[in-house]
Design an enzyme around this catalytic site. Sequence first.
Site, PDB file in Angstrom:
ATOM      1  N   HIS A   1     -35.167  16.762 -95.943  1.00 43.93           N
ATOM      2  CA  HIS A   1     -35.470  16.445 -94.530  1.00 43.93           C
ATOM      3  C   HIS A   1     -36.900  15.915 -94.393  1.00 43.93           C
ATOM      4  CE1 HIS A   1     -36.692  20.612 -95.071  1.00 43.93           C
ATOM      5  NE2 HIS A   1     -35.441  21.021 -95.001  1.00 43.93           N
TER       6      HIS A   1
ATOM      7  N   HIS B   1     -39.301  26.235-101.390  1.00 41.02           N
ATOM      8  CA  HIS B   1     -39.090  26.363 -99.949  1.00 41.02           C
ATOM      9  C   HIS B   1     -40.225  27.164 -99.346  1.00 41.02           C
ATOM     10  CE1 HIS B   1     -37.272  27.212 -96.070  1.00 41.02           C
ATOM     11  NE2 HIS B   1     -36.262  26.399 -96.362  1.00 41.02           N
TER      12      HIS B   1
ATOM     13  N   HIS C   1     -27.639  18.847-100.209  1.00 42.23           N
ATOM     14  CA  HIS C   1     -28.467  19.850 -99.529  1.00 42.23           C
ATOM     15  C   HIS C   1     -27.534  20.854 -98.860  1.00 42.23           C
ATOM     16  CE1 HIS C   1     -32.301  20.690 -96.959  1.00 42.23           C
ATOM     17  NE2 HIS C   1     -31.597  21.798 -97.166  1.00 42.23           N
TER      18      HIS C   1
ATOM     19  N   HIS D   1     -34.289  30.195 -89.532  1.00 43.36           N
ATOM     20  CA  HIS D   1     -35.455  30.696 -90.270  1.00 43.36           C
ATOM     21  C   HIS D   1     -35.878  32.094 -89.854  1.00 43.36           C
ATOM     22  CE1 HIS D   1     -36.003  27.153 -92.661  1.00 43.36           C
ATOM     23  NE2 HIS D   1     -35.795  26.419 -91.584  1.00 43.36           N
TER      24      HIS D   1
ATOM     25  N   HIS E   1     -38.868  21.828 -99.774  1.00 47.02           N
ATOM     26  CA  HIS E   1     -39.060  21.976 -98.325  1.00 47.02           C
ATOM     27  C   HIS E   1     -40.508  22.427 -98.196  1.00 47.02           C
ATOM     28  CE1 HIS E   1     -37.666  24.049 -94.347  1.00 47.02           C
ATOM     29  NE2 HIS E   1     -38.987  24.179 -94.435  1.00 47.02           N
TER      30      HIS E   1
ATOM     31  N   LYS F   1     -35.341  24.904-106.256  1.00 50.42           N
ATOM     32  CA  LYS F   1     -35.711  24.636-104.868  1.00 50.42           C
ATOM     33  C   LYS F   1     -37.018  25.338-104.524  1.00 50.42           C
ATOM     34  CE  LYS F   1     -35.429  23.583-100.472  1.00 50.42           C
ATOM     35  NZ  LYS F   1     -34.326  24.023 -99.620  1.00 50.42           N
TER      36      LYS F   1
ATOM     37  N   ASP G   1     -27.654  19.947 -95.018  1.00 51.11           N
ATOM     38  CA  ASP G   1     -28.366  21.191 -94.691  1.00 51.11           C
ATOM     39  C   ASP G   1     -27.386  22.169 -94.048  1.00 51.11           C
ATOM     40  OD1 ASP G   1     -30.461  22.952 -94.640  1.00 51.11           O
ATOM     41  OD2 ASP G   1     -31.767  21.722 -93.395  1.00 51.11           O
TER      42      ASP G   1
END
Length: 840
Positions: free
Chosen positions: A545, A492, A407, A593, A519, A490, A633
């Site tokens: 996560h 997300h 990750h 974010h 995610h 991925k 991460d």
Amino acid sequence: MKLSPREVEKLGLHNAGYLAQKRLARGVRLNYTEAVALIASQIMEYARDGEKTVAQLMCLGQHLLGRRQVLPAVPHLLNAVQVEATFPDGTKLVTVHDPISRENGELQEALFGSLLPVPSLDKFAETKEDNRIPGEILCEDECLTLNIGRKAVILKVTSKGDRPIQVGSHYHFIEVNPYLTFDRRKAYGMRLNIAAGTAVRFEPGDCKSVTLVSIEGNKVIRGGNAIADGPVNETNLEAAMHAVRSKGFGHEEEKDASEGFTKEDPNCPFNTFIHRKEYANKYGPTTGDKIRLGDTNLLAEIEKDYALYGDECVFGGGKVIRDGMGQSCGHPPAISLDTVITNAVIIDYTGIIKADIGIKDGLIASIGKAGNPDIMNGVFSNMIIGANTEVIAGEGLIVTAGAIDCHVHYICPQLVYEAISSGITTLVGGGTGPAAGTRATTCTPSPTQMRLMLQSTDDLPLNFGFTGKGSSSKPDELHEIIKAGAMGLKLHEDWGSTPAAIDNCLTIAEHHDIQINIHTDTLNEAGFVEHSIAAFKGRTIHTYHSEGAGGGHAPDIIKVCGIKNVLPSSTNPTRPLTSNTIDEHLDMLMVCHHLDREIPEDLAFAHSRIRKKTIAAEDVLNDIGAISIISSDSQAMGRVGEVISRTWQTADKMKAQTGPLKCDSSDNDNFRIRRYIAKYTINPAIANGFSQYVGSVEVGKLADLVMWKPSFFGTKPEMVIKGGMVAWADIGDPNASIPTPEPVKMRPMYGTLGKAGGALSIAFVSKAALDQRVNVLYGLNKRVEAVSNVRKLTKLDMKLNDALPEITVDPESYTVKADGKLLCVSEATTVPLSRNYFLF
């Protein structure tokens, strides 16, 4: 200034030393790094004054700090400090042995030249001492018998030379110095019955009795003075005795010499014994011995040792791996090892063993007993040590597979060096640099960017895999990024993790046999966790996560840890739950974010992801094997250099709070250790479709190996081997006379330079990309391999981490239950593998 590189090196050491002095001056007990830096930098300062000799500074260095001025673990970690400094008569090496050997140090001398106030000794208050010794080896109080079951003879040997003669354990005794006189006929095909790598010394005029034992294996004598060259037999014996007489080698018949066999009998006169503690100090622990991992509460017990006691291969002056002894003659490179790691403790998901590791053509060729089959029993046929073999000494060290961080946000290239320095050899993730998209998501979106990322990492000494953006409810662009080199996709929430995007992405994955990493939707905008699970439609998916602080359906994404087709992972900021975990997370999340504190909804979004009770449950789920993987991460709510340390911090915390696992005995933690190491080695390799290449210490896999001192396990490796070559290692001052003087730090080695870094590593892509020959189209130096066998995986394929509890989460209180049992542990206030080792 005209500074030389070595002066720049020493400036860094001086800065660390001055930092340590500042901490000491305010009454802080120093850790390992601080203590080393202070002692080494003060030695350099005193040398600069020109008033003290090397011998005086060796003594002074023992007085600077005492046990009360350092953390309790430091006296056990710090055996010696070495540094080279400029004296009036030039550069000289100063070695300070046992530098922490008194209760209190001479603080005025420790702070000499700093102009800092000397603190009162009262500032260093007595604390409750932790009797846990980092890296300690625990042995039974008993002896081992060497060279059992061999023909033996006791001979009288007289030295008639005028200089000392020293004979090593595996030297063919008939071939020794002509000035040693003894019955050479009885010594034919024999060697000393002493511990491997030790020696017997004969001073001029000495007369002593020695016990010899027969060489084993093929029983072929090579090397020495070549007086007995060839197989051991009667014909060659007579030829050897003729050479003894004709060349003037000392020989005196001893008719009444005692002869017999070594055996399992404490009273046998031919036997040689070694205490287990001494054996462990020489060759590392053996079967039944235990090692503490770093300063944790975890004890690893050796389950099997491939060594034959008395025939261990050790390298060095007068040791075993020499011509005709541990090193064979007449075995060309094709049938001898490129490299052997000797007497290493291997900690792997498969078990905890002691063995030699043979490396050939960059791969692990064999694990077992290496050496010379002409004189040793039990040497594996593909583990021959020859003249073309390099040796890495593994005695007293632990070897693990290189860690896999699956990750990774590729925000900056510098994270590569932090990763390899911590023991990571494979990175999987996405990104293009510090763009907003990469700061938040692991996506390399466009085919052009995919090509450039593969090219930019081509010479870097790690295995790489890149994931494309999977957040699309239509297929065309996903096919294109996969063909361009993506080894996975991925999904997300920042790009969209809606049921439509999930379904489309998984459909594409089924076609290409790649992994999907997700995610999920913290906002619950398109649905709750059950709606995302429904969109999976029973298809394999890797949930990042899985607790949710890193992102995902609030507050119950953790439910996915009980779904068979879900491969769940943790990221390391929540590993484990500690007293400061919650407080650090809000700002971490806001930056990552791209959120705004002035927008109430952004703050609410952030707060919804940070839940103490679900993080506590994550601790438990990792411990019972319901969360299969731990990753970083990196720089996006995670720390790339702490994947390994935080994994073991979690294991330590869970043992402290819940006791041994049912699968473990009261004497060791082997199952728990194997479970946790699987989380960052074999399981991410399986989940991403490349476990046939890396992920464990198993024959046939790439020799991506990490070597650790037990006392530093999980924190700072001794050496990182990449594709069979040393790529990164703990090395000291490059100008020094030996490789150990300060500053010792992790440095790039030849395995990272030029074309070697790429040649020793793999770029993982999709089968579609390999079919497109992206390696040729992009001009890649790296070996390029396709991921495979991903789409039929289930949680049951996760090694030692395949638990499938039914998980429920109370949406108001956030309490988590598994199979009806409340998952709750308290936060840790301290963790191991931290303050004892790191400067900051």
